[in-house]
Design a protein around this motif. Structure first.
Motif, short mmCIF file in Angstrom:
data_model
loop_
_atom_site.label_atom_id
_atom_site.label_comp_id
_atom_site.label_asym_id
_atom_site.label_seq_id
_atom_site.Cartn_x
_atom_site.Cartn_y
_atom_site.Cartn_z
N MET A 1 0.83 -1.21 0.00
CA MET A 1 0.00 0.00 0.00
C MET A 1 0.87 1.26 0.00
O MET A 1 0.64 2.19 -0.77
CB MET A 1 -0.84 0.01 1.29
CG MET A 1 -2.33 -0.19 1.17
SD MET A 1 -3.06 -0.33 -0.43
CE MET A 1 -3.59 1.33 -0.74
N PHE A 4 2.62 1.65 -3.26
CA PHE A 4 1.69 2.13 -4.26
C PHE A 4 1.45 3.63 -4.11
O PHE A 4 1.43 4.36 -5.10
CB PHE A 4 0.36 1.35 -4.14
CG PHE A 4 -0.63 1.68 -5.20
CD1 PHE A 4 -0.42 1.28 -6.51
CD2 PHE A 4 -1.76 2.40 -4.90
CE1 PHE A 4 -1.33 1.59 -7.50
CE2 PHE A 4 -2.68 2.70 -5.89
CZ PHE A 4 -2.46 2.30 -7.19
N VAL A 8 2.54 5.89 -7.13
CA VAL A 8 1.48 6.33 -8.03
C VAL A 8 0.70 7.52 -7.47
O VAL A 8 0.61 8.57 -8.11
CB VAL A 8 0.50 5.17 -8.33
CG1 VAL A 8 -0.60 5.64 -9.25
CG2 VAL A 8 1.25 4.02 -8.96
N LEU A 9 0.16 7.36 -6.26
CA LEU A 9 -0.78 8.36 -5.76
C LEU A 9 -0.13 9.71 -5.50
O LEU A 9 -0.58 10.74 -5.97
CB LEU A 9 -1.46 7.85 -4.49
CG LEU A 9 -2.29 6.60 -4.69
CD1 LEU A 9 -2.98 6.20 -3.40
CD2 LEU A 9 -3.32 6.81 -5.78
N LEU A 230 -8.65 9.19 -16.45
CA LEU A 230 -9.56 8.75 -15.39
C LEU A 230 -10.96 8.54 -15.93
O LEU A 230 -11.62 7.55 -15.62
CB LEU A 230 -9.60 9.81 -14.28
CG LEU A 230 -8.71 9.56 -13.08
CD1 LEU A 230 -8.85 10.70 -12.09
CD2 LEU A 230 -9.08 8.25 -12.42
N ILE A 233 -11.26 5.32 -17.77
CA ILE A 233 -11.30 4.16 -16.88
C ILE A 233 -12.67 4.00 -16.25
O ILE A 233 -13.22 2.90 -16.20
CB ILE A 233 -10.22 4.30 -15.78
CG1 ILE A 233 -8.85 4.09 -16.41
CG2 ILE A 233 -10.44 3.31 -14.66
CD1 ILE A 233 -7.73 4.34 -15.47
N ARG B 90 -12.58 -0.70 -4.52
CA ARG B 90 -12.93 -0.42 -5.91
C ARG B 90 -12.09 0.71 -6.47
O ARG B 90 -11.66 0.67 -7.63
CB ARG B 90 -14.42 -0.08 -6.04
CG ARG B 90 -15.31 -1.25 -5.95
CD ARG B 90 -16.19 -1.52 -7.17
NE ARG B 90 -16.19 -0.57 -8.26
CZ ARG B 90 -17.23 0.14 -8.62
NH1 ARG B 90 -18.34 0.06 -7.93
NH2 ARG B 90 -17.18 0.94 -9.65
N LEU B 92 -9.08 1.53 -5.49
CA LEU B 92 -7.74 1.01 -5.70
C LEU B 92 -7.68 0.23 -7.00
O LEU B 92 -6.77 0.41 -7.81
CB LEU B 92 -7.32 0.11 -4.53
CG LEU B 92 -5.94 -0.52 -4.66
CD1 LEU B 92 -4.85 0.53 -4.65
CD2 LEU B 92 -5.69 -1.52 -3.55
N ALA B 94 -9.50 0.55 -9.59
CA ALA B 94 -9.56 1.44 -10.75
C ALA B 94 -8.23 2.15 -10.95
O ALA B 94 -7.76 2.32 -12.07
CB ALA B 94 -10.68 2.45 -10.58
N LEU B 95 -7.61 2.54 -9.83
CA LEU B 95 -6.35 3.29 -9.93
C LEU B 95 -5.22 2.41 -10.49
O LEU B 95 -4.30 2.91 -11.12
CB LEU B 95 -5.94 3.83 -8.56
CG LEU B 95 -6.69 5.08 -8.11
CD1 LEU B 95 -6.33 5.43 -6.68
CD2 LEU B 95 -6.37 6.25 -9.03
N ILE B 96 -5.32 1.10 -10.24
CA ILE B 96 -4.31 0.19 -10.76
C ILE B 96 -4.21 0.31 -12.28
O ILE B 96 -3.13 0.20 -12.85
CB ILE B 96 -4.67 -1.27 -10.39
CG1 ILE B 96 -4.62 -1.49 -8.89
CG2 ILE B 96 -3.76 -2.26 -11.09
CD1 ILE B 96 -3.27 -1.53 -8.30
N ASP B 97 -5.36 0.53 -12.92
CA ASP B 97 -5.37 0.60 -14.37
C ASP B 97 -4.85 1.93 -14.91
O ASP B 97 -4.57 2.05 -16.09
CB ASP B 97 -6.80 0.40 -14.90
CG ASP B 97 -7.16 -1.06 -14.92
OD1 ASP B 97 -6.23 -1.88 -14.86
OD2 ASP B 97 -8.36 -1.39 -15.00
#
Lengths: 247, 269
Positions: A1, A4, A8-9, A230, A233, B90, B92, B94-97
């Motif tokens: 976590m 990640f 990314v975040l 976003l 997606i 959910r 997370l 979505a963010l994976i993609d």
């Protein structure tokens, strides 16, 4: 976590933070720059164009791969994946060898808008083919036969029976290929010549901003691209859940 | 099965083959031909150039670390996503993609903003402790990890869903601890999905260009990867060498495709 978040975040949040540094007015003025606007327009038109081409030809290729039978079909199947695996810069170089200077077929599209179309078509080729193919394989031919026995013409069968069941897959593939086309960078570096107002796409514009040290403007444009990604997606997720519900 | 009329079938067949031929097959073929225009001279020249060999080395190192890191975290996140319930799951997933549809340039910029040594959010603190991220290999590894992140996860998640957790629960009830369950039960059943994901992310890692270009600073001989060398050589009018390096990269991606094609049937068994 934590990994990640760090990877990314946090960086993506930083883009949004940097973009909002100048407030709304700064945000708009960065977007209203003529050159940026031209780049956005070019990217969106080309991405839409390429996605439309992919919708038609991608479906045709998927159909040929599933329903047709001919010598060399498995080779075609493997070649479809090549654009996925090829490094984007190599994709640009490869296209340049056929459509650039000293082209063996006498077409010279390098440094024109055509080059952008070509590069985007190359990198987005697999998306619709690979989303439609499995659906088409699963599709029961019984319904088609029933329709034919009831007197439906081939065109009607395609329009009323095959197309509706492929639509979600086509939509998903189209969304992916649009997102990819909007964000493409590597294959355009060598091929398009990056001429401002003519062949400069959004990604290249962001890179120019970074190289000039104006990180805020870069972040503004990047945040718009992020929003598009976003959006795609979320749209994909919705399409897939609707399909899942129907089954 | 409803037969399509012969002319239509031929039309579609020719259309599909011609499109793929002109867009992919012929250009790639030409690249191979240009590489070997003077026999093996181009390839030999390129491999004798320290700039090229250094870049190839660096690419391998960066790709290796990125794949290993993605392997560990990818499998962990996949297990987390499938086997555990937690708030924000959910989001997370979505963010994976996200890395798949976000531009590599944006990825590079994002990492640059956080980790650069001058005014980066974490970069300045790391720099004081002697860790340089941007313009050196840690940053390049991070950028590569970012873009290849979803590949392993997306391969493993469906398989984990499919096998269910009956066997894992049986193992637990027989007294196996979490680690034993993972190594003895979970891992063997997702083995092929993991291998498949590794091959895909290896191809992606070696081929990454945009994100690495921004993060690495593209310093000749120090932070230049193989894809960056292709660009530099081409723009320096050393086209033969650019073709040679590209040819090597094409070979790697073709090898990955072949590996995937061989692995796929095994997974379906």
């Amino acid at each position: 976590m934590i990994w990640f978040s760090l990877l990314v975040l946090l960086p993506l949040a930083a883009v949004v933070a940097a973009a909002s540094q100048g407030g709304w007015s700064g945000y708009w003025s960065a977007l209203q720059n003529d050159q940026t606007w031209a780049a956005v327009r070019l990217t969106v038109t080309q991405a839409v164009l390429v996605t439309l081409v992919n919708i038609v030809l991608g479906t045709v290729i998927a159909w040929v791969l599933v329903r047709d039978r001919f010598w060399g079909k498995s080779v075609l199947d493997v070649i479809i994946d090549v654009p996925f695996a090829l490094p984007t810069i190599v994709a640009g170089l490869v296209l340049l060898s056929l459509y650039g200077q000293n082209s063996p077929i006498g077409i010279e599209w390098a440094n024109t808008e055509r080059a952008v179309t070509l590069a985007l078509a190359f990198v987005t080729l697999p998306f619709i083919v690979r989303t439609v193919q499995p659906v088409l394989e699963e599709l029961d031919t019984d319904v088609e036969e029933a329709a034919a026995s009831l007197g439906a013409s081939r065109a009607t069968i395609f329009r009323r029976i095959i197309l509706p069941s492929l639509a979600p897959a086509i939509a998903a593939g189209a969304a992916l290929s649009f997102a990819r086309a909007i964000s493409e960078y590597g294959s355009l570096v060598l091929l398009s010549g990056n001429r401002p107002f003519e062949t400069e796409v959004v990604s290249v514009r962001v890179l120019t901003f970074i190289e000039n040290g104006s990180n805020t403007s870069a972040a503004v444009v990047a945040s718009v691209m992020l929003a598009v990604a976003l959006f795609v997606i979320v749209a994909l997720d919705l399409v897939q859940r609707r399909v899942a519900r129907r089954w | 099965m409803v037969r399509t009329s012969l002319p239509t079938r031929w039309l579609l067949r020719v259309l599909a083959v011609a499109y793929v031929f002109f867009l992919v097959a012929w250009p790639v073929g030409l690249l191979v031909r240009r590489t070997f225009e003077g026999g093996f001279a181009n390839l030999a020249d390129a491999l004798a150039d320290p700039q090229v060999t250094g870049a190839l080395n660096l690419t391998l190192v960066v790709a290796f670390y990125a794949v290993v890191i993605n392997l560990v975290f990818g499998v962990t996140i996949a297990v987390l996503l499938v086997r555990y319930e937690f708030p924000g799951k959910r989001v997370l997933s979505a963010l994976i993609d996200l890395p798949l549809s976000v531009s590599p340039v944006v990825v590079g910029l994002a990492l640059l903003l956080v980790y650069n040594g001058r005014d980066g959010f974490l970069g300045s603190a790391l720099e004081e402790n002697g860790v340089q991220v941007i313009f050196s290999s840690p940053g390049m590894i991070m950028a590569t990890c970012f873009v290849a992140l979803p590949l392993i996860i997306r391969e493993v998640v469906p398989v984990l869903h499919e096998i269910g957790d009956d066997q894992e629960q049986a193992a637990r009830s027989l007294g196996a601890n979490a680690r034993q369950t993972f190594w003895r039960i979970t891992l063997p059943s997702i083995k092929w999905a993991v291998v498949y994901g590794v091959v895909l992310s290896l191809a992606r890692s070696i081929g990454e260009f945009g994100a690495v270009k921004i993060v690495s600073g593209n310093i000749t001989g120090r932070t230049q990867t193989a894809t960056l060398v292709v660009e530099a050589k081409y723009q320096n009018f050393q086209q033969p060498e650019a073709y040679a390096v590209s040819f090597l990269l094409v070979m790697v991606s073709v090898a990955c495709l072949v590996a995937v094609a061989i692995l796929r049937p095994q997974r379906e068994q």
